[in-house]
Motif scaffolding. Sequence first.
Motif, PDB file in Angstrom:
ATOM      1  N   ALA A   1      13.357   7.239  23.013  1.00  0.00           N
ATOM      2  CA  ALA A   1      11.973   6.794  23.092  1.00  0.00           C
ATOM      3  C   ALA A   1      11.001   7.969  23.098  1.00  0.00           C
ATOM      4  O   ALA A   1       9.860   7.847  22.653  1.00  0.00           O
ATOM      5  N   ARG A   2      11.430   9.128  23.588  1.00  0.00           N
ATOM      6  CA  ARG A   2      10.566  10.307  23.656  1.00  0.00           C
ATOM      7  C   ARG A   2      10.621  11.163  22.401  1.00  0.00           C
ATOM      8  O   ARG A   2       9.786  12.043  22.197  1.00  0.00           O
TER       9      ARG A   2
ATOM     10  N   ARG B   1       8.470  15.137  18.348  1.00  0.00           N
ATOM     11  CA  ARG B   1       8.312  15.550  16.937  1.00  0.00           C
ATOM     12  C   ARG B   1       6.848  15.787  16.592  1.00  0.00           C
ATOM     13  O   ARG B   1       6.523  16.673  15.815  1.00  0.00           O
ATOM     14  N   GLN B   2       5.966  14.980  17.188  1.00  0.00           N
ATOM     15  CA  GLN B   2       4.534  15.160  16.935  1.00  0.00           C
ATOM     16  C   GLN B   2       3.997  16.421  17.597  1.00  0.00           C
ATOM     17  O   GLN B   2       3.103  17.068  17.068  1.00  0.00           O
ATOM     18  N   ASP B   3       4.527  16.748  18.760  1.00  0.00           N
ATOM     19  CA  ASP B   3       4.043  17.920  19.488  1.00  0.00           C
ATOM     20  C   ASP B   3       5.228  18.662  20.102  1.00  0.00           C
ATOM     21  O   ASP B   3       5.574  18.447  21.261  1.00  0.00           O
ATOM     22  N   PRO B   4       5.872  19.544  19.331  1.00  0.00           N
ATOM     23  CA  PRO B   4       7.039  20.277  19.821  1.00  0.00           C
ATOM     24  C   PRO B   4       6.767  21.113  21.074  1.00  0.00           C
ATOM     25  O   PRO B   4       7.693  21.442  21.815  1.00  0.00           O
ATOM     26  N   ALA B   5       5.514  21.440  21.344  1.00  0.00           N
ATOM     27  CA  ALA B   5       5.178  22.222  22.537  1.00  0.00           C
ATOM     28  C   ALA B   5       5.496  21.459  23.826  1.00  0.00           C
ATOM     29  O   ALA B   5       5.599  22.061  24.891  1.00  0.00           O
TER      30      ALA B   5
END
Length: 75
Positions: free
Chosen positions: A41-42, A47-51
């Motif tokens: 789920a995460r 993937r959108q914000d690897p940080a």
Amino acid sequence: MRKQLESGRYNNASEIVRAGLRMLEDFEAERERWLREEVPARLPELRQDPAKGIPVETVFSRLEARYHAKQAKAK
């Protein structure tokens, strides 16, 4: 095991072993649920914000620290 028997919480070693096995089964079931439900789920968010991820070195360092703390506490 001796501490558990002396505390009166358990009547014999078999009760302690059974309780330990139940705890292990519960832990494994919760870990499997976490891996099947929470981790996937995460993934889109990560993937959108690897940080938002935690470096593997940090994860292993934290796990090692928790392990050592539990070992020290068990003594």
